[in-house]
Design an enzyme around this catalytic site. Structure first.
Site, short mmCIF file in Angstrom:
data_model
loop_
_atom_site.label_atom_id
_atom_site.label_comp_id
_atom_site.label_asym_id
_atom_site.label_seq_id
_atom_site.Cartn_x
_atom_site.Cartn_y
_atom_site.Cartn_z
N ARG A 215 0.86 -1.18 0.00
CA ARG A 215 0.00 0.00 0.00
C ARG A 215 0.90 1.23 0.00
O ARG A 215 1.99 1.20 0.59
CB ARG A 215 -0.89 -0.02 1.26
N HIS A 216 0.47 2.30 -0.67
CA HIS A 216 1.30 3.52 -0.74
C HIS A 216 1.62 4.02 0.68
O HIS A 216 0.91 3.72 1.64
CB HIS A 216 0.58 4.62 -1.52
N ASN A 222 -4.26 10.96 4.54
CA ASN A 222 -4.29 9.91 5.57
C ASN A 222 -4.18 10.54 6.96
O ASN A 222 -4.88 10.14 7.89
CB ASN A 222 -3.12 8.92 5.42
N ARG A 263 0.19 9.31 -5.05
CA ARG A 263 0.73 8.64 -3.86
C ARG A 263 1.33 7.27 -4.19
O ARG A 263 2.30 6.85 -3.59
CB ARG A 263 -0.32 8.55 -2.77
N GLU A 288 -7.86 4.13 -6.61
CA GLU A 288 -8.62 3.85 -5.38
C GLU A 288 -10.12 4.04 -5.61
O GLU A 288 -10.53 4.78 -6.52
CB GLU A 288 -8.11 4.77 -4.25
N HIS A 357 -3.79 0.85 -3.21
CA HIS A 357 -4.47 1.60 -2.15
C HIS A 357 -5.19 0.64 -1.21
O HIS A 357 -5.30 -0.54 -1.49
CB HIS A 357 -5.52 2.53 -2.78
O1 F6P Z 1 -8.41 6.48 3.58
C1 F6P Z 1 -7.68 5.97 2.54
C2 F6P Z 1 -8.56 5.25 1.54
O2 F6P Z 1 -7.72 4.69 0.58
C3 F6P Z 1 -9.63 6.15 0.88
O3 F6P Z 1 -9.19 6.87 -0.23
C4 F6P Z 1 -10.70 5.15 0.54
O4 F6P Z 1 -11.96 5.77 0.33
C5 F6P Z 1 -10.65 4.27 1.77
O5 F6P Z 1 -9.31 4.21 2.17
C6 F6P Z 1 -11.16 2.88 1.54
O6 F6P Z 1 -11.32 2.23 2.77
P1 F6P Z 1 -12.77 1.98 3.39
O7 F6P Z 1 -13.53 1.23 2.36
O8 F6P Z 1 -12.48 1.19 4.62
O9 F6P Z 1 -13.42 3.30 3.66
#
Ligand code: F6P
Length: 413
Positions: A215-216, A222, A263, A288, A357
């Protein structure tokens, strides 16, 4: 002993023949079969001739000297394959374009007492083909050319092959394979061929020697718990990328696949810089999850300003689709398509790296695991560790590795 077999690859350049040949070779070897690949392209690059064997004109059907040399290369490999099979060898894979009936007839005549199986590789996926051409244009043999000239030259080479291409039709044992989809389109097998069932399995099964799923590094978003966007790595994120580069410095990574986002590219860059050579291929399929109207918001803001989103997503995270955006369920097809590209483009090299991601990596890992869909959006995807995935008929390993440690644990990378 099961018997001996000659596998003859057929197809235009960049259609995945060598990847398929390596896949067959490696899997048969793991089964204990004595197998060897005889690759005309590799021999051509090794031979010290006065010709410029990289130039497209070398491949012109009108270039008699080029033709002679290519036939000579084919003869050398055939003789070596004969020798291998006369001794302890069991399966010889002749990896070359072998696009004319005449060339195939000559190969056939060289092995009068052995069965032959012709494997023709097609790839009907334009995008994957284009990406493969891009990758090829970056190879060592084109280093003296600019990317554009290399691409042009390679396309011309393909056009020359196309002008003389005769697909399989009269050969007694032939399989037509879609090397991007890893599926058999047509098969015509007249003789009883040793290893045939196994060959069919290998063609259609995915074997993963070492997939490093990263993962980046940490981003500004973040830090603030914001989702989506295209933010940069923080200092800590850059340190993480450098630590990854250090960690993988002794592991050969020829290609790093990323998304189109900054990223992942910023994380991949220092890793690629420590390799020689290594290219970065950005695939939009690994972007992502798009959070639609929630892009750029924090989870807290979503709960406060759009409670209906939080309420609906909570109990059904996999199936939930963000308004004007995506959900895990709608990402499935594109992520799987991205993986097909990875396996097609990676030339069956033993090490593959993907820098993705959180949600995308969950989808990638879930394509190898049999997990309930409701568990997938909760698969642990930290930024200070990566997954090392190994899958073959004998093992399925998913190991979470902290990258400050020394690579090479377990050996064989
Ligand atoms: O927060 C980082 C991220 O990669 C967001 O860009 C993305 O919406 C999310 O994580 C995905 O994770 P989850 O489905 O748990 O919200």
């Amino acid at each position: 002993m099961k018997g001996k077999l000659v596998i003859v690859m057929v197809g235009l350049p960049a259609r995945g023949k060598s990847t398929m040949a390596r896949k067959l070779g490696r899997a048969l070897e793991l089964d204990g079969v004595r197998v060897r690949i005889f690759n005309n392209g590799e021999l051509r690059r090794k031979l010290d001739t006065n010709e410029n064997t990289t130039s497209s004109e070398f491949f012109s059907p009108a270039n008699t000297r080029g033709q002679e040399l290519r036939e000579q290369i084919s003869r050398i490999n055939i003789e070596e394959a004969q020798c291998f099979l006369q001794n302890s060898g069991e399966v010889a894979i002749i990896d070359a374009s072998n696009v004319t009936r005449e060339r195939r007839r000559r190969i056939d005549a060289a092995f009068p007492d052995l069965p032959l199986c012709f494997v023709e590789c097609l790839n009907a996926d334009e995008e994957a083909l284009e990406a493969n051409l891009e990758r090829k244009a970056g190879l060592k043999e084109f280093r003296h050319l600019t990317r554009e000239t290399a691409l042009e030259s390679f396309l011309k080479r393909i056009a020359y092959y196309e002008s003389i291409y005769e697909p399989l039709d009269v050969e007694a044992n032939r399989i037509l394979v879609d090397s991007f989809e890893s599926c058999i389109l047509l098969e015509q097998i007249t003789d009883v061929l040793p290893y045939y069932d196994r060959i069919r399995d290998i063609i259609t099964t995915r074997v993963v020697r070492n997939l490093f799923l990263v993962r980046h590094g940490e981003t500004l978003y973040n830090l603030e718990d914001r989702i989506g966007g295209d933010s940069n790595l923080t200092d800590k994120g850059r340190d993480q990328a450098n630590a990854l580069a250090e960690h993988f410095a002794t592991v050969r990574i020829p290609i790093i696949f990323t998304s189109n986002y900054t990223r992942t590219l910023q994380t991949a860059k220092p890793i690629a810089e420590r390799q020689d050579p290594c290219s970065i291929i950005a695939l939009p399929e690994f972007n992502e999850i798009h959070a639609g109207i929630c892009e750029g918001m924090t989870y807290q803001e979503i709960r406060q300003r759009m409670p209906y989103v939080a309420k609906a997503r909570g109990p059904n995270k996999y199936r939930y689709v963000y308004p004007e955006g995506e959900g895990y369920t709608t990402m499935e097809d594109r992520v799987h398509r991205g993986l097909k590209k990875v396996f097609f483009l990676n030339n069956y090299d033993e090490n593959i790296m993907i820098v993705g991601h959180r949600a995308v990596n969950r989808m990638i890992i879930s394509s190898f695991l049999s997990r309930q869909e409701e568990e997938i959006p909760y698969i642990y995807m930290p930024q200070d560790r990566y997954y090392h995935i190994q899958i073959d008929p004998h093992k399925r390993i998913f190991e979470l590795v902290p990258y400050k440690s020394t690579p090479g644990v377990g050996g064989g990378w």
